[in-house]
Design a protein around this motif. Sequence first.
Motif, PDB file in Angstrom:
ATOM      1  N   PHE A  15      44.430   1.675  29.570  1.00  0.00           N
ATOM      2  CA  PHE A  15      44.301   0.952  30.848  1.00  0.00           C
ATOM      3  C   PHE A  15      44.840  -0.473  30.700  1.00  0.00           C
ATOM      4  N   ALA A  16      44.469  -1.102  29.601  1.00  0.00           N
ATOM      5  CA  ALA A  16      44.862  -2.502  29.407  1.00  0.00           C
ATOM      6  C   ALA A  16      46.374  -2.619  29.183  1.00  0.00           C
ATOM      7  N   ILE A  17      46.877  -1.847  28.254  1.00  0.00           N
ATOM      8  CA  ILE A  17      48.301  -1.975  27.891  1.00  0.00           C
ATOM      9  C   ILE A  17      49.196  -1.582  29.065  1.00  0.00           C
ATOM     10  N   GLN A  18      48.942  -0.406  29.623  1.00  0.00           N
ATOM     11  CA  GLN A  18      49.802   0.049  30.712  1.00  0.00           C
ATOM     12  C   GLN A  18      49.582  -0.778  31.976  1.00  0.00           C
ATOM     13  N   GLY A  19      48.352  -1.237  32.163  1.00  0.00           N
ATOM     14  CA  GLY A  19      48.056  -2.056  33.340  1.00  0.00           C
ATOM     15  C   GLY A  19      48.692  -3.429  33.279  1.00  0.00           C
ATOM     16  N   ILE A  20      48.714  -4.016  32.116  1.00  0.00           N
ATOM     17  CA  ILE A  20      49.307  -5.351  31.959  1.00  0.00           C
ATOM     18  C   ILE A  20      50.836  -5.265  31.954  1.00  0.00           C
ATOM     19  N   MET A  21      51.363  -4.180  31.409  1.00  0.00           N
ATOM     20  CA  MET A  21      52.814  -4.060  31.258  1.00  0.00           C
ATOM     21  C   MET A  21      53.455  -3.298  32.426  1.00  0.00           C
ATOM     22  N   SER A  22      52.735  -3.163  33.533  1.00  0.00           N
ATOM     23  CA  SER A  22      53.240  -2.337  34.638  1.00  0.00           C
ATOM     24  C   SER A  22      54.546  -2.872  35.226  1.00  0.00           C
ATOM     25  N   TYR A  36      44.120 -12.115  33.792  1.00  0.00           N
ATOM     26  CA  TYR A  36      45.313 -11.300  34.032  1.00  0.00           C
ATOM     27  C   TYR A  36      44.971 -10.080  34.886  1.00  0.00           C
ATOM     28  N   HIS A  37      45.811  -9.829  35.878  1.00  0.00           N
ATOM     29  CA  HIS A  37      45.605  -8.659  36.731  1.00  0.00           C
ATOM     30  C   HIS A  37      46.013  -7.402  35.974  1.00  0.00           C
ATOM     31  N   ILE A  38      45.127  -6.427  35.984  1.00  0.00           N
ATOM     32  CA  ILE A  38      45.407  -5.150  35.317  1.00  0.00           C
ATOM     33  C   ILE A  38      45.666  -4.108  36.406  1.00  0.00           C
ATOM     34  N   THR A  39      46.879  -3.620  36.483  1.00  0.00           N
ATOM     35  CA  THR A  39      47.194  -2.598  37.486  1.00  0.00           C
ATOM     36  C   THR A  39      46.479  -1.302  37.105  1.00  0.00           C
ATOM     37  N   PRO A  40      45.677  -0.759  38.013  1.00  0.00           N
ATOM     38  CA  PRO A  40      44.941   0.465  37.650  1.00  0.00           C
ATOM     39  C   PRO A  40      45.881   1.638  37.362  1.00  0.00           C
ATOM     40  N   LEU A  41      45.557   2.387  36.334  1.00  0.00           N
ATOM     41  CA  LEU A  41      46.331   3.588  36.007  1.00  0.00           C
ATOM     42  C   LEU A  41      45.922   4.762  36.872  1.00  0.00           C
ATOM     43  N   ARG A  68      50.725   4.193  20.395  1.00  0.00           N
ATOM     44  CA  ARG A  68      51.365   5.253  21.180  1.00  0.00           C
ATOM     45  C   ARG A  68      51.627   4.872  22.631  1.00  0.00           C
ATOM     46  N   PRO A  69      50.683   4.263  23.333  1.00  0.00           N
ATOM     47  CA  PRO A  69      51.018   3.859  24.705  1.00  0.00           C
ATOM     48  C   PRO A  69      52.161   2.848  24.761  1.00  0.00           C
ATOM     49  N   VAL A  70      52.208   1.958  23.774  1.00  0.00           N
ATOM     50  CA  VAL A  70      53.314   0.987  23.733  1.00  0.00           C
ATOM     51  C   VAL A  70      54.632   1.723  23.487  1.00  0.00           C
ATOM     52  N   TYR A  71      54.615   2.622  22.532  1.00  0.00           N
ATOM     53  CA  TYR A  71      55.828   3.389  22.224  1.00  0.00           C
ATOM     54  C   TYR A  71      56.264   4.217  23.433  1.00  0.00           C
ATOM     55  N   ALA A  72      55.296   4.832  24.112  1.00  0.00           N
ATOM     56  CA  ALA A  72      55.624   5.663  25.282  1.00  0.00           C
ATOM     57  C   ALA A  72      56.261   4.825  26.388  1.00  0.00           C
ATOM     58  N   ILE A  81      40.018 -14.092  23.719  1.00  0.00           N
ATOM     59  CA  ILE A  81      40.374 -12.719  24.122  1.00  0.00           C
ATOM     60  C   ILE A  81      40.470 -12.642  25.645  1.00  0.00           C
ATOM     61  N   ASN A  82      41.575 -12.103  26.141  1.00  0.00           N
ATOM     62  CA  ASN A  82      41.711 -11.881  27.581  1.00  0.00           C
ATOM     63  C   ASN A  82      41.179 -10.511  27.979  1.00  0.00           C
ATOM     64  N   ILE A  83      41.468  -9.523  27.149  1.00  0.00           N
ATOM     65  CA  ILE A  83      40.954  -8.176  27.428  1.00  0.00           C
ATOM     66  C   ILE A  83      40.435  -7.589  26.110  1.00  0.00           C
ATOM     67  N   LEU A  84      39.160  -7.260  26.114  1.00  0.00           N
ATOM     68  CA  LEU A  84      38.552  -6.643  24.932  1.00  0.00           C
ATOM     69  C   LEU A  84      38.335  -5.155  25.211  1.00  0.00           C
ATOM     70  N   CYS A  85      38.859  -4.336  24.326  1.00  0.00           N
ATOM     71  CA  CYS A  85      38.678  -2.889  24.460  1.00  0.00           C
ATOM     72  C   CYS A  85      37.831  -2.419  23.280  1.00  0.00           C
ATOM     73  N   THR A  86      36.836  -1.630  23.572  1.00  0.00           N
ATOM     74  CA  THR A  86      36.025  -1.138  22.462  1.00  0.00           C
ATOM     75  C   THR A  86      35.362   0.179  22.809  1.00  0.00           C
ATOM     76  N   ALA A  87      34.869   0.823  21.779  1.00  0.00           N
ATOM     77  CA  ALA A  87      34.140   2.073  21.956  1.00  0.00           C
ATOM     78  C   ALA A  87      32.667   1.760  22.129  1.00  0.00           C
ATOM     79  N   GLY A  88      31.983   2.614  22.875  1.00  0.00           N
ATOM     80  CA  GLY A  88      30.535   2.466  22.968  1.00  0.00           C
ATOM     81  C   GLY A  88      29.825   3.243  21.876  1.00  0.00           C
ATOM     82  N   HIS A  89      30.523   4.219  21.316  1.00  0.00           N
ATOM     83  CA  HIS A  89      29.873   5.191  20.423  1.00  0.00           C
ATOM     84  C   HIS A  89      30.032   4.862  18.943  1.00  0.00           C
TER      85      HIS A  89
END
Lengths: 375, 75
Positions: free
Chosen positions: A78-85, A216-221, A102-106, A190-198
């Motif tokens: 969500f963060a990578i693709q949303g910021i790089m939209s 930063y605006h994150i475009t929803p995926l 992988r999302p960056v490479y894609a 940190i502008n966007i922190l991504c983490t696992a809950g588990h």
Amino acid sequence: MTINFDNAATTFPKPVSVANAIFKAVKQYGGNAGRGGHKLTLLTSEKVFDTRQTAADFFGAQTENVIFTVNCTHALNFAIQGIMSNGGHIIISGIEHNSSARPVYALAKKKKCTFSIAEVSDDPDETVNNFRSLINHNTKAIVCTIAGNVTGQIMPYKEIGKLCQEKNICFIADGAQACGTLDIKMSDGINILCTAGHKGLYGPTGTGLLISDGKYHITPLIQGGTGSSSLNLEHPDILPDGMESGTLNVIGIIALKNGIEFVRDMGTAKIFKHEDKLCRQFINGLSDTRTIIYRSPGVEYVPIVSFNIPDMKPEDVAEKLDQQGFCLRAGLHCSPLAHYSMGTTDGTVRFAPSVFNNENQVESLVKTIKKIQKI
Amino acid sequence: MNMTAVSMPSVTLAIKAKRMLNEQGFKCTVKRAANVSENGCTHMIVVNGAPEIVIAFLDKYNIAYGKLLGDAMPQ
């Protein structure tokens, strides 16, 4: 006997309070949060808000900027693709997990962005300079893990945050291996922190967090039902609704609050100290063997130890340990970039204790590894 | 006693506003406010306070809100 030393993948066991919260949520909080206005939905919405508030307080964020995802990979996507939209250049570190790489490479493969990989050094200043040297006029974001998931190396994330602020670049931090053992705050740059809950937050699987500082605006995926602005075909822009289409994992989210509270009440420093002590015991216990430990002097690590036994495949080591009741993960740990730089493309075995492991268990594991090595 | 209803852009912001208002001594509840928003389903807060005070409170704490709902007041 089954002893889990694969807590970097997901912590187990969970605190009793988390298990109890799941049971209670199934029994009592059966509404669909944010949908409708009846008692059950409003009660459930309040419980979801409780977790949002707890996470916001824990990481130093605004409540509405806490987004629930199903894991850290989703948050990073969500963060990578949303910021790089709208395209641009993005820099990742040379030890990123595939959930970032992988999302960056894609995106790059579809020519939606360009990317660079910053080499990670044992020297934090050199690492920061490596990032700095790759920044160009089109750089929109830096994605960097706070701690690598193969060796546990702690990255100079605060300095990278400063660099991003200085250059007006969005800093997306992967906190999967750091949250719960390090005191991570959004104010660390940190502008966007991504983490696992588990993982280190001891919540159930199926929970993750994306926390924004709102800059930063994150475009929803994903677009869809949010329970708000329903007449409008335009997906709402406001957080958290804009990033939380569809029914939430209410049960997991409610129990995640207990996981975060467990960590908060014990304190990340105490948890780190306990797990780090077990890591040192593990390393010291194997010091008279041929075991290869992937740690460098002077480098700081979260409580993770990657190792290999000479002339044995990591998967074979893990299988033998599994036969003796020890759960450790072998392989690439979904982080090929780290293995390329370490020269371990066959992978490693990873020892990752949790707060629930103890010294006797580590001693027993060390004896078993020695036995495998016929020492 | 003045009662004020304000539409909120999300249930999260509605609950946030409610809790902050409660902390400051206002009686506030969150309700569904379908048919009162130009955009469709929404939640609203209903507060025992004058509109200007409630709006000033939301502005002060930077809580996004929709509009005052004069026709949505509880009977």
